[in-house]
Each structure stands twice: as C-alpha cells, then as structure tokens.
Enzyme design. Structure first.
Site, PDB file in Angstrom:
ATOM      1  N   GLU A 156       3.833  -5.967   7.289  1.00 56.34           N
ATOM      2  CA  GLU A 156       2.655  -5.173   8.051  1.00 56.34           C
ATOM      3  C   GLU A 156       3.342  -4.780   9.672  1.00 56.34           C
ATOM      4  O   GLU A 156       3.431  -3.481   9.800  1.00 56.34           O
ATOM      5  CB  GLU A 156       1.829  -5.067   7.796  1.00 56.34           C
ATOM      6  CG  GLU A 156       1.088  -4.594   6.103  1.00 56.34           C
ATOM      7  CD  GLU A 156       0.712  -5.845   5.198  1.00 56.34           C
ATOM      8  OE1 GLU A 156       1.544  -7.224   4.847  1.00 56.34           O
ATOM      9  OE2 GLU A 156       0.334  -5.949   4.207  1.00 56.34           O
ATOM     10  N   ALA A 207       0.610  -1.016   0.001  1.00 55.21           N
ATOM     11  CA  ALA A 207      -0.408   0.161   0.470  1.00 55.21           C
ATOM     12  C   ALA A 207       0.958   1.355   0.263  1.00 55.21           C
ATOM     13  O   ALA A 207       2.273   1.290   0.298  1.00 55.21           O
ATOM     14  CB  ALA A 207      -0.909  -0.115   1.160  1.00 55.21           C
ATOM     15  N   GLU A 260      -0.824  -9.483  -0.996  1.00 55.15           N
ATOM     16  CA  GLU A 260      -2.144  -9.268  -1.396  1.00 55.15           C
ATOM     17  C   GLU A 260      -2.934  -9.501  -3.323  1.00 55.15           C
ATOM     18  O   GLU A 260      -3.720 -10.090  -3.483  1.00 55.15           O
ATOM     19  CB  GLU A 260      -2.599  -8.219   0.007  1.00 55.15           C
ATOM     20  CG  GLU A 260      -2.116  -8.536   1.326  1.00 55.15           C
ATOM     21  CD  GLU A 260      -2.810  -7.559   2.068  1.00 55.15           C
ATOM     22  OE1 GLU A 260      -2.511  -6.432   2.001  1.00 55.15           O
ATOM     23  OE2 GLU A 260      -3.463  -7.745   3.131  1.00 55.15           O
ATOM     24  N   GLY A 262       0.472  -5.784   0.382  1.00 53.31           N
ATOM     25  CA  GLY A 262      -0.836  -5.118  -0.328  1.00 53.31           C
ATOM     26  C   GLY A 262      -0.473  -5.476  -1.884  1.00 53.31           C
ATOM     27  O   GLY A 262      -1.548  -5.805  -2.730  1.00 53.31           O
TER      28      GLY A 262
HETATM   29  N1  3HC Z   1       4.304   3.447   0.531  1.00 57.17           N
HETATM   30  C1  3HC Z   1       5.182   4.227  -0.188  1.00 57.17           C
HETATM   31  N2  3HC Z   1       6.249   4.797  -0.381  1.00 57.17           N
HETATM   32  C2  3HC Z   1       7.506   3.713  -0.427  1.00 57.17           C
HETATM   33  C3  3HC Z   1       7.033   2.271   0.269  1.00 57.17           C
HETATM   34  C4  3HC Z   1       5.261   2.457   0.603  1.00 57.17           C
HETATM   35  N3  3HC Z   1       5.034   1.256   0.665  1.00 57.17           N
HETATM   36  N4  3HC Z   1       8.121   1.984   0.364  1.00 57.17           N
HETATM   37  C5  3HC Z   1       9.199   3.064  -0.386  1.00 57.17           C
HETATM   38  N5  3HC Z   1       8.696   3.325  -0.691  1.00 57.17           N
HETATM   39  C6  3HC Z   1       9.238   4.613  -0.267  1.00 57.17           C
HETATM   40  C7  3HC Z   1      10.608   5.161   0.367  1.00 57.17           C
HETATM   41  O1  3HC Z   1      10.001   5.753   1.190  1.00 57.17           O
HETATM   42  C8  3HC Z   1      11.852   5.310  -0.191  1.00 57.17           C
HETATM   43  O2  3HC Z   1      11.143   7.047  -0.638  1.00 57.17           O
HETATM   44  P1  3HC Z   1      12.117   8.012  -0.959  1.00 57.17           P
HETATM   45  O3  3HC Z   1      13.311   7.643  -2.220  1.00 57.17           O
HETATM   46  O4  3HC Z   1      12.091   9.274  -1.423  1.00 57.17           O
HETATM   47  O5  3HC Z   1      13.374   8.189   0.045  1.00 57.17           O
HETATM   48  C9  3HC Z   1      11.572   4.877  -1.528  1.00 57.17           C
HETATM   49  O6  3HC Z   1      10.291   4.098  -1.884  1.00 57.17           O
HETATM   50  C10 3HC Z   1      12.010   4.194  -2.435  1.00 57.17           C
HETATM   51  O7  3HC Z   1      12.059   3.063  -0.966  1.00 57.17           O
HETATM   52  P2  3HC Z   1      14.187   2.629  -0.262  1.00 57.17           P
HETATM   53  O8  3HC Z   1      15.305   4.004  -0.103  1.00 57.17           O
HETATM   54  O9  3HC Z   1      13.521   1.511   0.821  1.00 57.17           O
HETATM   55  O10 3HC Z   1      14.198   1.252  -1.866  1.00 57.17           O
HETATM   56  P3  3HC Z   1      14.609   0.303  -1.844  1.00 57.17           P
HETATM   57  O11 3HC Z   1      15.329  -0.432  -2.487  1.00 57.17           O
HETATM   58  O12 3HC Z   1      15.950  -0.209   0.064  1.00 57.17           O
HETATM   59  O13 3HC Z   1      13.628  -0.822  -0.551  1.00 57.17           O
HETATM   60  C11 3HC Z   1      11.907  -1.834  -0.396  1.00 57.17           C
HETATM   61  C12 3HC Z   1      12.994  -1.078  -1.492  1.00 57.17           C
HETATM   62  C13 3HC Z   1      11.806  -2.980  -0.537  1.00 57.17           C
HETATM   63  C14 3HC Z   1       9.617  -2.064  -1.698  1.00 57.17           C
HETATM   64  C15 3HC Z   1      11.448  -0.811   0.848  1.00 57.17           C
HETATM   65  O14 3HC Z   1      11.144   0.210   0.591  1.00 57.17           O
HETATM   66  C16 3HC Z   1      10.311  -1.507   1.333  1.00 57.17           C
HETATM   67  O15 3HC Z   1      10.392  -2.326   2.650  1.00 57.17           O
HETATM   68  N6  3HC Z   1       9.526  -0.896   1.535  1.00 57.17           N
HETATM   69  C17 3HC Z   1       7.733  -0.309   2.662  1.00 57.17           C
HETATM   70  C18 3HC Z   1       7.514  -2.595   1.948  1.00 57.17           C
HETATM   71  C19 3HC Z   1       6.030  -1.983   2.660  1.00 57.17           C
HETATM   72  O16 3HC Z   1       6.084  -2.232   4.263  1.00 57.17           O
HETATM   73  N7  3HC Z   1       4.490  -3.032   2.482  1.00 57.17           N
HETATM   74  C20 3HC Z   1       3.573  -2.886   2.777  1.00 57.17           C
HETATM   75  C21 3HC Z   1       2.381  -1.609   2.899  1.00 57.17           C
HETATM   76  S1  3HC Z   1       1.570  -1.646   4.529  1.00 57.17           S
HETATM   77  C22 3HC Z   1       0.174  -2.475   3.181  1.00 57.17           C
HETATM   78  O17 3HC Z   1       1.367  -3.006   2.012  1.00 57.17           O
HETATM   79  C23 3HC Z   1      -0.548  -2.451   4.123  1.00 57.17           C
HETATM   80  C24 3HC Z   1      -2.346  -3.437   3.298  1.00 57.17           C
HETATM   81  O18 3HC Z   1      -1.469  -5.056   4.021  1.00 57.17           O
HETATM   82  C25 3HC Z   1      -3.182  -3.494   2.794  1.00 57.17           C
END
Ligand code: 3HC
Ligand code: NAI
Length: 698
Positions: free
Chosen positions: A125, A63, A105, A102
């Site tokens: 998450e 998400a 998912e 997400g």
């Molecule tokens: N939403 C918004 N922005 C995100 C994001 C997300 N889910 N994931 C990463 N970004 C952004 C980062 O803030 C960063 O922004 P910036 O360049 O402005 O600082 C950019 O994307 C790149 O991220 P990273 O520097 O972390 O890049 P990496 O290549 O090192 O890692 C990644 C990539 C493994 C995808 C890592 O960013 C990550 O772990 N992201 C989060 C993943 C996550 O937690 N997903 C679950 C979200 S909650 C959800 O999905 C709820 C659902 O169940 C309804």
C-alpha cells in the site's frame, strides 16, 4: 452463487473461489461474494472447514484501486474480515500468484494460510501512498513479528513463500492452491485443531514491547529513503500502534491513518502514477491483437557504460545475451565491470551469493558484429555518432537474422536517419535506456517513421519482461525526457548569470523532491562533455566554460560546480566557484540581483511543462501521462507529485501560462512564451488530463 465468487462443497469442506480477472481485486462484487460464500459455509451444517481460494493467475491482489475516492459500496472489507475471523469453522486461505494489500489482509483474517511455492505475499500500500487499511498493520506484526512486518509494510516489497513459511505467515507450501488448501483443511478438521485468530495472539509482540528499539531501528532503516513521502511514516505509526495498543484500538488508529492518506494529495498522485505506468504499455495507433515477436536471445553492441547495464538487465530476467565489442580489451573491461557490479550487490545482500556467477553465465562476451546471427533483438549501444551508428546498422543488415528487431540506445540521434542505413527499416526503433541502465526503470521506446507495429509491441513487451517501464515516444531531438530536461538546463544556466548560485538552484530542485539539482547532475555526468561539444559547435557558455578552463570537470576531477572530498560524492559549495561566477559576470558587465526560491522553482519547472505541451501537440508523446511516466522512472520525479504534466494541472495551467509570459518578457527570452496548446488549455480553463481518456484513478 455470484458472478465472481463460486461456492462448492466437497464432503465436509466448502471451497469458496474468487474468479474476477485480471487480478481478483476486491471490488464490491468480490467482497459481497466472499461474504455470502463464507456465510453459507458457516450456516451449512454439513460443512466442517472452509477454503478460500482464487481462480486465474493470482490470489486477490488487493483492494480495487479503481473504487478509491468513490462512495463506498457495502459490504465493507472490515465486515467481510470480521465474518471470516469469527467463523466457528476453520477458514484456510489457499494462495497462489500474489496475495497483496487487501488480499493478504483477507488471508490474515483466515485462521490458517497455505501457499504455492512461487507465491508472493505483501502489503504494498505505501507504494500507492497508503497504508494497509484492513487490519494488515495489526495482524501482520502478530503473524511474523514487528521487524519483518515493518520491512513489508513500510518498505512495501513482498516476500516469497519460503520466507513466509519460515516467518510463520503460512503453514505449508502446497502444490496446487485449491487441492492443497482442501487437503490442509481436512487435516485441521480431522485433528480438531483450534482456530488461530491472529487478533488474539500477542506472543510475537512481546520482544518489541520489552525493547522498543527493535521496532524503531527497523523503521529508521526503512524510512531513510522516504524523503518527502507521508505514507511510510504513517504506516510505521500504525505498526507502532500494534505494539502499544490493544488490537481494537490499533485497528482504529490504522483506519484513521488510512483515511487521512486516502484523502490526501500524495496518494491521489501515486494512484495516478500506478495507472499511468500501465497505460503507457498500451500503444496508441497499433492494431488490436498485434502480437510481439518471440525474443529468446538478445545481442547488445558495445560493452560500455550503457551496453553493460543493459546486458545486466536482461541477465537479471534470465534472458541470454550476446555482448559484442570491437576488441578484446574493451570486452574484458566491460565484462569486468559487470562482474564487479554483481559482486558488490551480492556482498550487500541485494542478490543471492550464487547470483553473480549465474547471471554472468548468461552473458556471452564476443568480439565482432558477425556474432549477432542468433539474436531476436539487437540493441546498439556504441558511440553517439551518426556515422558510427549508420555503419553498425548497415552491417546488421548482413548479420542479423531476418525479423530481428534492431534497436538503438541513442540519446539524441535521429532514428529515421539510422533506419535508412538498413534494408529493413520496419525492424528499426529506439530503446533508450537511462543510466545506470541496470537500475533506472525507464525505457523510452522510440517509434520511427517506418517501424512495424509488431516490432514496437515486441520492444514494449520485452521492456516489461526485464522489469523496465516502457513509454512509447516519437523521433525528435532528445525524445521526451532529454528534450524537456534541456529547457531546465537552459534556465539553470541563465539563473547563474542573474545572481543565483548553483547550490541555491539545486536546493530548490531537491526540496521539490527531485533526487538531484541540475548542477550536481552536471558534476556527476562530467562538465567536459558539454564543453567539448560547445567548442565543436562554436558556442559559448561563459560560466561553464570558465569552470572547465580551470580544470573543474565535475566529480571526476574533485571539483566542478561544487567541490568533493577525495572518495566522497557529497557536493560541497565552493567559495572559489562563487568568485569565478562573480568575475565572469563582472567581465561581461552583468549586474547580480536577488533571485527568489519561488522564481527558481518556476523557471526550473514551467519551461519543461511548456516543452511537454509542444511534445503533445507534435504527437511525440501520445498522452500527458506518458510524459509523466518518463519523468517518474527516468529522472526520479517525486512520485507523490505524479509527474510534471499531472503536477502542472494541480498548479493550474492559467497560472503557468501567465508566469511563462511574464518571464519571457522579464528575461527577454521569447522561447519562454507559452506554447499554443498550453495557451489554449489555459484560456479554456482546462487541464492536460482533459486531453486523455478518463483515467481509472479517482
Ligand atoms: N485494483 C484495480 N485494478 C488493478 C489492481 C487493483 N488492485 N491491480 C492491478 N489492476 C489492473 C491493472 O490496472 C491492469 O489493468 P489493465 O490491464 O486494464 O491495464 C491489470 O489489473 C493487470 O495489472 P498489471 O498489468 O500490473 O499485471 P501484472 O501481472 O504485471 O502485475 C500485480 C500484477 C502484481 C497484481 C500488479 O498489478 C500490482 O502490483 N497491483 C497492485 C497491487 C496493490 O497495490 N495492491 C494493494 C492495493 S491497496 C489495498 O489493498 C488497500 C487495502 O489495504 C485496504
Ligand atoms: P561508452 O563509450 O561507455 O561505450 C560505448 C562502447 O561501444 C565502447 O565500449 C566501444 O568500444 C563500443 N563500440 C564502439 N563501436 C562499436 C561497434 N561497432 N561494435 C561494438 N561495440 C562498439 O558509451 P555509453 O555511455 O555506453 O553510450 C552508448 C550509447 O548510449 C550512446 O549512443 C549514448 O548516447 C547512449 N546513452 C548514453 C547514456 C549515458 O548516460 N552514458 C544514457 C542513455 C543513452
């Protein structure tokens, strides 16, 4: 079709491609684009099969976290997933990079999944204080069984493509996501394979329905380390609902749990920490576009406690290391410890059985500093004495290749001073790792007066490459972390003179969520180090000195502020220590009073926050969130409290400033008076966060 989602038809296969850099997060535009793309494919009579894939570096990584806490924009993710799952034509998710949260998912709502061999799939998450909110807790157990689902959902770590294939999460490993997905979709259509809807397939739940201990044991193993956190327990409950309830009811439970966490303080703090960590990698005051220098090989000086751990961190990331010692014996000892460490991890199943040999092969142990010539980065981790550091950096001038970044791992020494001993101060900076360096994630990158911007960028980028969290700080005694910690140390010692006991102080600190209190930490590090240094400087600390005089040096002697059973690290309160404290106070004519837990907490935390305010005012840290990153990843600050500066804002700076003034008077300690910046913010009713650019976290 849409700016972020495209639609193509190749004969009878529709390819819906998300292209929303950097990570294809599920923003409202992406959700809308997927909905429209899939709908168009369903409505198009020429289309027989649908592929959902992504452009750029990754499949949907989750998400869009920046939308959390804001009013929801249609379409909701549930609506998109429901359209995909109910499609009369097969939908294939073609995954590369990371299918997270997400993103996974979405893939789980598709009828089939294929992935490239380096893809990772996960539901992280919990790491944001949440649980999967779009069916992940209901569909993943149906795809892989509750045991692995608990591991992925409650633990939050992703699995690789080959494990996903074995577990039935994907059907095939493919070369390219789009081409592989398309080929797979053609096969489905040709073979007229039935649609596989995970919601209707309870076969993998049967075992846990018959014997619930399969589920409860998996949960117990994963929540052992989740002290204080809400999300892992709520996530486990949601998986439990998949076992106990029909799909739709399970979804409802999941939704309730998700919304409760999303609106709670813990997830808010954890989302803040996610962005704080990424913000810390952006260096204030460095020209845009500054490129890091290439680092292909690293040399580390000193194979002691820190040098060994740092060498392992590089080897773990596949970067070759030259590890330099002064003699064969020291080298042998250092290499032996690393080998043993790796073997212990492999024996626990933490790394593959062949990893120790592979990783040790990347570490070339040598005697003599003249061997650093082929390193692009040299990290010094020798004894903590200015004279030794200066001698070493003087020699680096002679032996290091031009342009190599020269880093010191010093805990306290002045990097500007160290830099003066070379003719290339522009290449000198600090890379302050934390012990044990192969485990702790923080690396304080210390920017000295003359450090060149590209040297700084190199250090930050290489730190991220070896899976550390970098935070750039300026030169001062103890940098950010240890400088703040010293304030806590000072108060904890004073509290003993007023009537508190080590176990009372430590209990307050661990109840707050820190992994250890100051006295247990002292016992672990060894009390003799401080004792010797006090003697050198002619300083006294009567209680600590009395302990050392009684031979109580901490864990290494089985006794310190606590006692330890042989072979155990469990800190046991010791009546002898109480007696020793009482005797010392009597000798000094000090009266004991009852010290409340509330007072202890305030005196442990507020002086650190005060020091943090000074650090900000001096520009030693560029942002309050950088200080939080230091504490989260270097000292085990509980992530659900965001970090000391974030937490201070939640407590209220006015309250903190008032209490500091109170303790300054009450304990006759002017150093506790609120720092000018804290006082100013408190008077203006502002927060530390108001000093920073608006955070992406809601
Ligand atoms: N939403 C918004 N922005 C995100 C994001 C997300 N889910 N994931 C990463 N970004 C952004 C980062 O803030 C960063 O922004 P910036 O360049 O402005 O600082 C950019 O994307 C790149 O991220 P990273 O520097 O972390 O890049 P990496 O290549 O090192 O890692 C990644 C990539 C493994 C995808 C890592 O960013 C990550 O772990 N992201 C989060 C993943 C996550 O937690 N997903 C679950 C979200 S909650 C959800 O999905 C709820 C659902 O169940 C309804
Ligand atoms: P240590 O005493 O375990 O190791 C130092 C090693 O350096 C010894 O093996 C020694 O033989 C070697 N050495 C000495 N001079 C050398 C030289 N000229 N060339 C090559 N090797 C040389 O010390 P430790 O704990 O590893 O500390 C190293 C540095 O890291 C110090 O500056 C310390 O302040 C810092 N540090 C220590 C932390 C800790 O918790 N131990 C945490 C963070 C930083």
């Amino acid at each position: 079709m849409s700016e972020v989602v495209s639609f193509e038809r190749h004969d009878n296969i529709a390819v819906v491609t998300v292209n929303s850099p950097p990570v294809n997060a599920l923003s409202a535009a992406v959700r809308g684009g997927i909905f429209d793309g899939v709908k168009r494919a369903i409505d198009d009579p020429q289309v027989a099969g649908i592929v959902l894939t992504c452009a750029g570096r990754t499949f949907i990584a989750g998400a869009d976290i920046t939308e959390f806490g804001k009013p929801p924009q249609p379409p909701g993710l549930a609506e998109v997933l429901s359209l995909i799952e109910s499609s009369p034509k097969p939908v294939v998710a073609a995954i590369h990079g990371t299918a997270l949260g997400g993103g996974l998912e979405v893939a789980l709502a598709c009828h089939y999944r294929v992935a490239t061999k380096d893809a990772k799939l996960g539901l992280p998450e919990v790491k944001l204080g949440l649980l999967p909110g779009a069916g992940g807790t209901q569909r993943l157990p149906r795809a892989v069984g509750p045991e692995l689902a608990v591991k992925m959902i409650v633990g939050g770590d992703p699995i690789g493509a080959s494990e996903a294939l074995k577990a039935g999460l994907i059907e095939e490993i493919v070369e390219g996501p789009a081409s592989g997905g398309e080929a797979f979709a053609r096969k489905l259509v040709a073979e007229k394979r039935p649609l596989r809807k995970l919601r209707d397939d309870d076969s993998k739940l049967a075992a846990a329905r018959a014997d619930r201990s399969i589920f409860t044991n998996a949960v117990a193993a994963l929540t052992k380390k989740a002290r204080g956190l809400d999300a892992p327990f709520a996530a486990a409950d949601a998986v439990g609902a998949a076992i106990d309830l029909p799909f739709e009811e399970g979804l409802k439970k999941e939704r309730e749990g998700f919304l409760k966490l999303m609106n709670g303080d813990q997830s808010k703090a954890q989302r803040y920490a996610f962005f704080a960590e990424r913000e810390a990698a952006k260096i204030a005051g460095v020209p845009d576009g500054t490129k890091p220098r290439n680092v292909a090989r690293v040399a580390i000086l000193g194979a002691g406690t820190m040098g060994g751990g740092i060498a392992m961190s590089f080897a773990n990331a596949g970067i070759p290391v030259t590890l330099v010692e002064t003699g064969e014996d020291q080298l042998k000892r250092g290499m032996g410890i690393m080998q043993k460490n790796y073997e212990a991890t492999a024996a626990r199943g933490g790394i593959p059985a062949d990893a120790p040999a592979k990783r040790m092969a990347l570490i070339n142990g040598v005697v003599g500093i003249e061997n650093v010539g082929d390193a692009d980065l040299v990290i010094e981790a020798v004894f903590e004495t200015m004279a030794v550091k200066k001698e070493v950096f003087g020699k680096l001038d002679q032996y290091a290749k031009p342009g190599a970044v020269l880093a010191s791992n010093t805990s306290y020494l002045n990097i500007d001073e160290i830099a003066k001993s070379t003719k290339r101060p522009q290449d000198v900076l600090g890379m302050h790792f934390f012990s044990p360096a192969n485990v702790m994630k923080l690396c304080e990158i210390v920017r000295a007066d003359k450090t060149a911007p590209d040297a700084l960028v190199t250090a930050v980028s290489i730190a991220r490459k070896i899976a550390k969290v970098p935070a750039v700080v300026g030169v001062c005694d103890g940098f950010v972390g240890n400088r703040m910690l010293a304030q806590r140390g000072k108060q904890s010692e004073k509290l003993l003179f007023e009537g508190a006991l080590p176990q009372q102080v430590d209990a307050v600190v661990t109840k707050f969520g820190m992994p250890m209190g100051p006295f247990a930490m002292g016992d672990l590090a060894g009390l003799d180090i401080g004792w010797r240094s006090r003697k050198d400087r002619g300083i006294k600390s009567e209680i600590a000195d009395a302990l050392c005089e009684a031979g109580r040096f901490g864990q290494k002697t089985g006794k310190g502020y606590y006692k330890y059973e042989p072979g155990s690290r469990a800190a046991l309160p010791d009546p002898e220590v109480e007696k020793l404290i009482d005797e010392t106070l009597a000798r000094l004519g000090r009266k004991k009073r009852v010290v409340s837990d509330d007072e202890i907490l305030e005196r442990m935390m507020y002086p650190m926050i005060n020091e943090g305010a000074k650090i900000l005012a001096e520009g030693i840290a560029a942002r309050p969130s950088d200080i939080d990153v230091v504490w989260l990843y270097g000292y085990g600050w509980p992530i659900y409290r965001g970090g000391p500066m974030y937490w201070a804002d939640t407590v209220g700076l006015k309250h903190i400033a008032d209490r500091l003034s109170f303790y300054a008077k009450e304990t006759n300690d002017p150093s506790l008076e609120p720092a000018p910046l804290l006082k100013k913010l408190a008077d203006e009713g502002k927060t530390f966060a108001s000093l920073a650019a608006p955070s992406k976290a809601a």
